[in-house]
Design a protein around this motif. Structure first.
Motif, PDB file in Angstrom:
ATOM      1  N   GLN A 147      90.747  49.665  23.518  1.00 62.47           N
ATOM      2  CA  GLN A 147      92.072  49.184  23.908  1.00 62.47           C
ATOM      3  C   GLN A 147      92.142  48.803  25.387  1.00 62.47           C
ATOM      4  N   LEU A 148      91.097  49.106  26.136  1.00 61.38           N
ATOM      5  CA  LEU A 148      91.103  48.807  27.565  1.00 61.38           C
ATOM      6  C   LEU A 148      90.828  47.323  27.796  1.00 61.38           C
ATOM      7  N   PRO A 149      91.421  46.734  28.836  1.00 58.74           N
ATOM      8  CA  PRO A 149      91.051  45.366  29.227  1.00 58.74           C
ATOM      9  C   PRO A 149      89.563  45.301  29.540  1.00 58.74           C
ATOM     10  N   GLU A 150      88.990  44.119  29.389  1.00 62.37           N
ATOM     11  CA  GLU A 150      87.533  43.973  29.497  1.00 62.37           C
ATOM     12  C   GLU A 150      86.985  44.411  30.850  1.00 62.37           C
ATOM     13  N   ILE A 151      87.723  44.196  31.948  1.00 62.32           N
ATOM     14  CA  ILE A 151      87.169  44.539  33.260  1.00 62.32           C
ATOM     15  C   ILE A 151      87.010  46.047  33.424  1.00 62.32           C
ATOM     16  N   TYR A 152      87.861  46.824  32.743  1.00 59.90           N
ATOM     17  CA  TYR A 152      87.728  48.278  32.809  1.00 59.90           C
ATOM     18  C   TYR A 152      86.743  48.776  31.753  1.00 59.90           C
ATOM     19  N   ARG A 153      86.756  48.155  30.600  1.00 64.43           N
ATOM     20  CA  ARG A 153      85.843  48.570  29.535  1.00 64.43           C
ATOM     21  C   ARG A 153      84.396  48.405  29.989  1.00 64.43           C
ATOM     22  N   GLY A 154      84.106  47.280  30.636  1.00 64.41           N
ATOM     23  CA  GLY A 154      82.737  47.019  31.065  1.00 64.41           C
ATOM     24  C   GLY A 154      82.200  48.067  32.020  1.00 64.41           C
ATOM     25  N   VAL A 155      82.982  48.406  33.054  1.00 62.77           N
ATOM     26  CA  VAL A 155      82.477  49.367  34.039  1.00 62.77           C
ATOM     27  C   VAL A 155      82.372  50.765  33.429  1.00 62.77           C
ATOM     28  N   LEU A 156      83.291  51.131  32.528  1.00 64.16           N
ATOM     29  CA  LEU A 156      83.219  52.447  31.901  1.00 64.16           C
ATOM     30  C   LEU A 156      81.982  52.574  31.016  1.00 64.16           C
TER      31      LEU A 156
END
Length: 246
Positions: A147-156
């Motif tokens: 559910q996270l936006p891609e910019i946060y999903r990627g770094v996580l």
């Protein structure tokens, strides 16, 4: 050079040396060596970014096809891993945008197939009752990450599942290390807000499994907000996700 010596030298080559052979000599054996070294982590990344094991497999194949197609553009002084992660992540972003344009959701994928495949990445096999509870909890985390936006999903995913350093992530994304830090903090804050009510519900009906990330969310889900607006970045980074048995 004999065949045995050649194979020995091939397996002892660094990624950069193998890529140089691919780039300058179209060396398919060197390319296969890179594929064998990297197909598992790239497959994990693609599956976790899209939430779909089948899409992840397709994207993994596309990543290595793109590596060979773009071999002439590889910079000899660059790290192969940085270049490879960047190609894979950009393909994942493109796929996620296509999914959004079509109005699909990664949560609509075949959940049983996806979870069965992702569980293959777990290193340990706990007792059956613990395993069942961990699967439930892992599913909550997996869905929250999606559910996270891609910019946060990627770094996580890169930091907490692939265990890359902040410096490495900054190089892959071509952004300052401080930006990686802020995206991690915001991504974890959003993840906590999604997970808190779900873990509260689980806490009311069963004894929760104490996976590190779940325990931290529970600890923070009380009378005070998980991430106060005035909390420093160091406090926000206290929520340390580790790989769960997805």
């Amino acid at each position: 050079m004999g065949r045995a010596n050649f194979l020995s030298s091939l397996f002892s080559m660094t990624d950069e040396q193998a890529m140089w052979r691919v780039q300058t000599q179209d060396d398919h054996r060197a390319f296969v060596q890179l594929l064998e070294r990297w197909e598992e982590p790239i497959g994990r990344l693609c599956a976790r970014m899209t939430g779909d094991l089948h899409r992840g497999e397709d994207l993994k194949q596309e990543t290595f096809a793109r590596v060979f197609e773009k071999r002439k553009s590889f910079q000899p002084n660059a790290r192969f891993s940085t270049w490879l992660w960047r190609i894979a992540l950009n393909l994942c972003y493109d796929e996620m945008r296509r999914i959004n344009r079509r109005g699909e959701s990664p949560l609509d994928a075949d959940g049983n197939a996806t979870l069965a495949g992702l569980r293959e990445f777990a290193a340990e096999t706990p007792a059956p009752d613990v395993q069942t509870a961990e699967r439930e909890e892992g599913e909550l985390v997996r869905r929250a990450v999606l559910q996270l936006p891609e910019i946060y999903r990627g770094v996580l995913v890169l930091r907490h599942y692939e265990n890359l350093k902040l410096r490495e992530i900054a190089e892959i994304l071509e952004i300052p290390e401080g930006t990686v830090n802020s995206r991690l903090a915001e991504g974890l804050a959003q993840l906590t807000r999604i997970l808190e009510p779900q873990f509260d519900e689980r806490r009311g009906r069963l004894n929760p499994v104490q996976t590190p990330e779940a325990a931290e969310v529970r600890k923070r889900s009380g009378s005070t907000p998980a991430w106060p607006d005035n909390s420093p970045p160091s406090a926000r980074r206290g929520f340390q996700m580790k790989t769960v048995n997805l």
